[in-house]
Design a protein around this motif. Sequence first.
Motif, PDB file in Angstrom:
ATOM      1  N   PHE A 228       0.818  -1.210   0.000  1.00  0.00           N
ATOM      2  CA  PHE A 228       0.000   0.000   0.000  1.00  0.00           C
ATOM      3  C   PHE A 228       0.853   1.261   0.000  1.00  0.00           C
ATOM      4  O   PHE A 228       0.476   2.287  -0.525  1.00  0.00           O
ATOM      5  N   ALA A 229       2.029   1.198   0.619  1.00  0.00           N
ATOM      6  CA  ALA A 229       2.878   2.391   0.680  1.00  0.00           C
ATOM      7  C   ALA A 229       3.389   2.789  -0.690  1.00  0.00           C
ATOM      8  O   ALA A 229       3.778   3.929  -0.899  1.00  0.00           O
ATOM      9  N   ARG A 230       3.385   1.826  -1.636  1.00  0.00           N
ATOM     10  CA  ARG A 230       3.868   2.138  -2.973  1.00  0.00           C
ATOM     11  C   ARG A 230       2.745   2.211  -3.996  1.00  0.00           C
ATOM     12  O   ARG A 230       2.957   2.048  -5.196  1.00  0.00           O
ATOM     13  N   SER A 231       1.527   2.425  -3.548  1.00  0.00           N
ATOM     14  CA  SER A 231       0.427   2.632  -4.478  1.00  0.00           C
ATOM     15  C   SER A 231       0.556   4.019  -5.090  1.00  0.00           C
ATOM     16  O   SER A 231       1.418   4.813  -4.725  1.00  0.00           O
ATOM     17  N   HIS A 232      -0.301   4.313  -6.043  1.00  0.00           N
ATOM     18  CA  HIS A 232      -0.304   5.624  -6.711  1.00  0.00           C
ATOM     19  C   HIS A 232       0.985   5.874  -7.490  1.00  0.00           C
ATOM     20  O   HIS A 232       1.523   6.979  -7.486  1.00  0.00           O
ATOM     21  N   THR A 233       1.464   4.867  -8.173  1.00  0.00           N
ATOM     22  CA  THR A 233       2.679   5.052  -8.978  1.00  0.00           C
ATOM     23  C   THR A 233       2.393   5.807 -10.269  1.00  0.00           C
ATOM     24  O   THR A 233       3.313   6.213 -10.955  1.00  0.00           O
ATOM     25  N   GLY A 234       1.107   6.021 -10.587  1.00  0.00           N
ATOM     26  CA  GLY A 234       0.767   6.687 -11.839  1.00  0.00           C
ATOM     27  C   GLY A 234       0.557   8.178 -11.718  1.00  0.00           C
ATOM     28  O   GLY A 234      -0.027   8.783 -12.610  1.00  0.00           O
ATOM     29  N   GLY A 235       0.993   8.801 -10.653  1.00  0.00           N
ATOM     30  CA  GLY A 235       0.887  10.254 -10.528  1.00  0.00           C
ATOM     31  C   GLY A 235       0.175  10.721  -9.287  1.00  0.00           C
ATOM     32  O   GLY A 235       0.092  11.923  -9.036  1.00  0.00           O
TER      33      GLY A 235
ATOM     34  N   VAL B 243      -7.430  -0.223   6.026  1.00  0.00           N
ATOM     35  CA  VAL B 243      -6.499  -1.238   6.524  1.00  0.00           C
ATOM     36  C   VAL B 243      -7.083  -2.632   6.314  1.00  0.00           C
ATOM     37  O   VAL B 243      -6.364  -3.589   5.995  1.00  0.00           O
ATOM     38  N   GLY B 244      -8.402  -2.755   6.448  1.00  0.00           N
ATOM     39  CA  GLY B 244      -9.048  -4.042   6.279  1.00  0.00           C
ATOM     40  C   GLY B 244      -8.888  -4.630   4.894  1.00  0.00           C
ATOM     41  O   GLY B 244      -8.956  -5.861   4.718  1.00  0.00           O
TER      42      GLY B 244
END
Length: 521
Positions: A4-11, A82-83
Motif C-alpha cells: 500500500f505504501a507504494r500505491s499511486h505510482t501513476g501520478g 487497513v481491512g
Amino acid sequence: MQNFARSHTGGGRERAIPEPTTGGAAGEDEFRVDVERIRFSPYFSRLSAVTQVIPQAGSGTTVHNRLTHSLKVSAVARSIAVGFRDAPEAARQIVADLGGCDPVVVQAAAAAHDLGHPPFGHLGEQVLDRAARNRLGLPDGFEGNAQTFRILTALDSCDATARGLNLTKAVRAAVLKYPWTRNEWRSLPPQPAERLPRGVGSDSASGALKFSAYSIDALEMADVLSAFPAIGTHQQTLECSVMDIADDIAYSVHDLDDFYRAGVLQFTAVSAELNGWLQAQSALAALEPGELMAGVALRRPGYALEAAWRHTYAKDSWIANAEAFRASVVRVTHDLVEGLLTIPYDGGLEADRAVSAFTRRWIDRLKGSIRVERTPNVRSGHVRLGSDAWHDVVVLKFVHTRFVLDRSDLAVYQRGQARVLETLADGFHLWLNDADDAARAPRRLIDSIEAATAEYRELRANAPEYFAAVGAGTSDRDIARFGRSRAVVDYIASFTDAQAMSVAALISGTSDNLWESGRSL
C-alpha cells in the motif's frame, strides 16, 4: 499482498509544486505530510466551533461538532482501508487495478472532508448557497464539498506555496465526493434521478445539487483526476469512496449518540412511527400519494416511513428491496427503540455503557459489510455497503430527519441562523459596492478579492466555456464582480458559528461590542 505504501505510482503522489522528499519509506511520508498540513490548518481547528447537526449550546460537550465528527470519520475510514489488506485476492486485485487505497490518504481525506462547511451546519450551506446565487450573482453558488476543495487548493497556505496546501493528487482526489461542477449538467436533458450519479438531482436545468468544484477550480479538479485513468467519469477514487462510506457510518451512528444524550430522541415518538409502519405496512403501501402525504402532514404513525421508503425505491431501485428494508426497520426497532431508548439518558454509568455498546455494535456491523466493485452502479461507488447495511443506514437517517431535523423548535432556531448569514452576505456585498468606503473592508477580504479576481481572469483565458455554459459575461467588469462575490462567500464560510453571529451584529449595527466581537476582521 499489495504494497500500500507504494500505491499511486501513476501520478497520485505528484504535487502542484515539487517539494524536496522528506526521507523514510517511499510514498508514506509524503502522504503523512498531507495529513499534518490538514490537521495543523486553521480551517481544521475552526471545525471545533461549527455545528454538526444540532447546536452544542444547551447540550454541553456531549454533542458532536464538525471537528469531533471529522476525527471519527477518519478513524472509521482508516479501519476500512487497513481491512483491505486482509481482503480476498479478487478484492485486493480490484483495489490495485483502480489505483490503490492507502490508509494514510484515506485519513487525510477524512480529516479534510468537512473543511468547507460554513457556520450552522447543513442549514448554513443551504442559506449561503441561495445568497451566493440570488444576492451575489454567482451561477455556481456555494457547496460545502466544493468549498473544501477550494480551501485545500487555493484558500489555505503552507510553506511551499501561498495559495493552497500543495497536497498530493491522491489526497486532493480523495475529497472529490461529487467529481463534477454544478453547471456542467445544465446542457443535458432532464433525466430521472436514478439514472444520474448520487447528488446530481433530476433538475439538470439548475445544475447539480451536489458538486466538488466551482468553475473557478474546475481545471485543477480535472488535472487531479487525470492521475486516475482507471476510474470512470463521474466516479470517486477508491480512497474517496472509503471516506464517503465512513462519513455515512459516522453520521448514521454517532449522531444518534448525540440525539440520545441530548434527550432529543424520545422512545414514544420513535416507537410509534417504526412499529406503526411494521404493523400497517400493507395498508400503507396501498395508499395513493395524496393520502400518504396528508398522513405525513398529520404525523400519523408509519406514514412518514412509508413515504421515505417510496422515495428511496424511486431513486435507488438498483439496490432498494422491500424485504431488506423491512428487516432493517425491525433491526433498528429492536436495538434502538426497544434497546437504547428504553434507558433514559441521565449521565450515569449505565446510560453511558448502553450508548457506547450500541455505537460499537452498529459501527462494527456497518464496517463489516463493505464491498468492492470494479464496475459500480452509476449511483454507487467502487466501495459500498452491502445490501442489508445500506438499508440500515437509510432507516437510521430517517430517524435523524423525522425526529431531529424536522422538529419545530430546531426550525425556529435555524430561521434565526439563516438571518445571520443573509445579513452577512447583504452587509459585505453592499459595503464592497460602496466606492467611498470599500477600501476600509477587512484586509483579508480585500486580499481574497484580488486573488479570486485573478483566478477568474485565468479561467476566462484558459476555459471561457465555463462562462458560456451559464450565459455569464466575461468583461473586466464581470470578472471583477465574480471575484468580489466569490471572495465574500469564501470569507463568510470561514467563520465559526459564534463569529458569524458576532460579525452579523456588528455589520447590521445591532452590537456595540466592537472590541469584544471575538474576531479580528
